[in-house]
Enzyme design. Structure first.
Site, PDB file in Angstrom:
ATOM      1  N   LYS A 135      32.955  45.352  35.252  1.00 38.68           N
ATOM      2  CA  LYS A 135      33.780  46.233  36.058  1.00 38.68           C
ATOM      3  C   LYS A 135      32.927  46.875  37.153  1.00 38.68           C
ATOM      4  CE  LYS A 135      36.900  50.222  35.383  1.00 38.68           C
ATOM      5  NZ  LYS A 135      37.408  51.159  34.352  1.00 38.68           N
ATOM      6  N   SER A 210      42.130  51.072  34.017  1.00 37.51           N
ATOM      7  CA  SER A 210      41.484  50.743  35.274  1.00 37.51           C
ATOM      8  C   SER A 210      40.556  49.530  35.202  1.00 37.51           C
ATOM      9  CB  SER A 210      40.690  51.962  35.759  1.00 37.51           C
ATOM     10  OG  SER A 210      39.677  52.337  34.847  1.00 37.51           O
ATOM     11  N   SER A 234      41.486  52.942  29.722  1.00 36.53           N
ATOM     12  CA  SER A 234      41.172  52.012  30.811  1.00 36.53           C
ATOM     13  C   SER A 234      40.585  50.687  30.368  1.00 36.53           C
ATOM     14  CB  SER A 234      40.218  52.679  31.808  1.00 36.53           C
ATOM     15  OG  SER A 234      40.824  53.790  32.411  1.00 36.53           O
TER      16      SER A 234
END
Length: 539
Positions: A135, A210, A234
């Protein structure tokens, strides 16, 4: 001074009342957004043609160490797979393919000359030669660190975040950094820098957020495993929406330095965690051990006796103010899981009831209390919202909704005072510690529904409190894929345990994988991977 119980009741009444008021407004936005973002075609992800893509990271590492397959071959195949699916998904911020190929060559050369045994290699470099994804918000040296914010364009990470460094040190080879919502503030991965990331099961729906880019790539067999961050689900929401596994470790056992956004506030540090996403449950353990440095508090090497587990479950949080109801399949899978542990393992079962109506306002208050140094205090939310109608906004809709709540918290709740929040946190921690102990788990929805359509995240704010409970209390929680709806979208449930009992979550996740089949590809599998080939790598 308002008492604890009076504050609790007042806050919930305001939350319930205002949630209904906002629902009408959000419903209009939802319909408008869905109309604008409608995409045809349930599935455009092409099938895989190599059995490499059907193997876990644990299995690939075993074969690479034993020189039955080269790291270069594995890395090359995953690079080609990413090039194949990313035009559909839009999940990659930037790649490092040439560097990754050279690192794979170096691994193969090292294995030709090393005198280390296979056991020594597995202990020192458990992911040696295995491609991974990361990420963007976790910081990888030399890679973008924009995190979907227009005012951060051009930012490059100067060094690895600690979690990234540890996985690379363990032998992992990063291929790319993946998409997030703006500053990770949304349960939908969409921003004004890279755009929206699509769900591989239906490109008209979101992959979650996310850590949405991770969820989309891993589910599409374009990554074997990856790293995400979790502050209100997330890691777990993208895992549920994309039909894979995701683990949020206990608070304090993983070094979270290097993450963007960042705050020095204790509540932020308590709630933020970094954890793995993967297609196969066995990979959760190997990556969690790396990230936690095999912390002895977690006893990750200790075998879990499922007969001794107390199974608690909740099909929903009992909050009548929630705008989304739990999907029937999610409730059914929780019941089936309970029946499985009752019948096969003779576990003690408890239909536990917390006073869950108050979870939502408390968790929302927690979220709004963060001091975010990455956002200017001078943002004119109304003006930006009007600009967004014409596609001219400087901030994403997710961030504008966050700022609206932060600037006008009484639209939702009466207070965001940290002291009050901490009273709630202490109360919850004491209660859940008493219920779960060192051998209890809680089966609970990760999110009430399957993936929603692009642009509808504003309609789902209160539902983030399902995964947010584990962040609020610092508990470990693992999302487990448990099947597909009649529309072909994945659903997941989460396994929650008391703090530092991560091993229970991981063991139960692996057991439920055997019950429900785990990851179900968003494409037809043509390879028919040999069971003998896969079984040989069970280590």
């Amino acid at each position: 001074m308002t008492s604890f119980s009076e504050y609790e009741s007042l806050n919930f009444r305001r939350y319930k009342r205002n949630n209904k008021v906002l629902l009408n407004f959000y419903s209009f936005l939802k319909l408008f957004s869905c109309f604008c973002n409608e995409r045809k075609g349930r599935n455009r992800i092409t099938s895989t043609t190599n059995e490499i893509f059907e193997m876990s990271a644990t299995q690939l590492a075993y074969y690479i160490r034993n020189k039955k397959i080269s790291s270069f071959e594995v890395v090359s195949n995953f690079i080609e797979r990413q090039k194949q699916v990313n035009p559909v998904l839009n999940a990659i911020v930037a790649d490092r393919y040439e560097d990754a190929l050279q690192e794979a060559r170096n691994v193969d050369k090292f294995l030709e000359t090393t005198e280390l045994t296979e056991t020594e290699l597995s202990e020192r470099k458990p992911l040696l030669g295995v491609p991974i994804t990361v990420k963007e918000s976790l910081s990888m040296q030399g890679m973008p660190l924009v995190v979907g914010a227009k005012n951060r364009r051009g930012f490059i990470a100067e060094k690895h975040g600690e979690s990234v460094r540890m996985v690379i040190e363990a032998g992992g080879i990063p291929l790319c950094v993946t998409t997030t919502p703006e500053l990770c503030i949304s349960n939908e991965t969409n921003n004004l820098v890279t755009g929206k990331t699509n769900n591989p099961y239906n490109i008209g729906t979101t992959c979650g957020g996310s850590s949405g880019g991770e969820g989309a790539l891993i589910s599409s067999a374009a990554s074997v495993c990856g790293l995400g961050s979790d502050i209100m689900g997330s890691v777990r929401i993208p895992a549920a929406f994309c039909g894979i596994f995701g683990h949020k470790p206990s608070t304090g056992v993983v070094d979270i330095s290097g993450h963007v956004p960042w705050s020095e506030e204790p509540l932020f540090k308590k709630c933020l965690s970094i954890g793995p996403l993967c297609r196969y449950a066995e990979d959760l353990l190997i990556v969690t051990k790396i990230l936690t440095k095999n912390n002895p508090l977690l006893r990750l090497d200790e075998k879990v006796n499922l007969n001794n587990i107390n199974v608690h479950f909740m099909e929903d949080n009992g909050n009548p103010a929630n705008t989304l109801k739990v999907h029937p399949l999610i409730k059914h899978r929780i019941k089936q899981s309970v029946d499985h542990f009752r019948n096969k393992w003779k576990c003690h079962i408890s239909d536990v009831k917390f006073d869950d109506a108050r979870f939502d306002p408390v968790i929302i208050a927690l979220f709004l209390s963060y001091q975010n140094d990455y956002i200017s205090d001078n943002v004119k939310v109304g003006y930006q919202w009007m600009k967004s109608i014409f596609g001219k906004a400087d901030y994403s809709m997710g961030l504008l909704l966050y700022l609206l709540g932060k600037n006008h918290p009484k639209l939702l709740i009466d207070s965001c005072e940290t002291d009050t929040i901490l009273k709630f946190v202490t109360h919850f921690e004491q209660k859940i510690d008493h219920v779960l102990g060192d051998n209890g788990i809680l089966l609970y929805p990760t999110f009430p529904t399957p993936a929603f359509k692009h642009g509808a995240s504003c309609f789902t704010l209160s539902s983030c409190t399902y995964p947010g409970l584990a962040n609020l209390l610092g508990l470990p929680a693992t999302t487990v894929p448990v099947g597909l709806t009649e529309n072909g979208l994945p659903v997941g449930i989460q396994v929650i345990a008391a703090r530092n009992q991560d091993r229970l979550c991981l063991a139960v996740a692996k057991e439920l994988e055997s019950v429900f089949g785990g990851w179900l590809p968003p494409f037809d599998t043509n390879t028919g991977a040999s069971g003998q080939f896969r079984a040989a790598a069970q280590v």
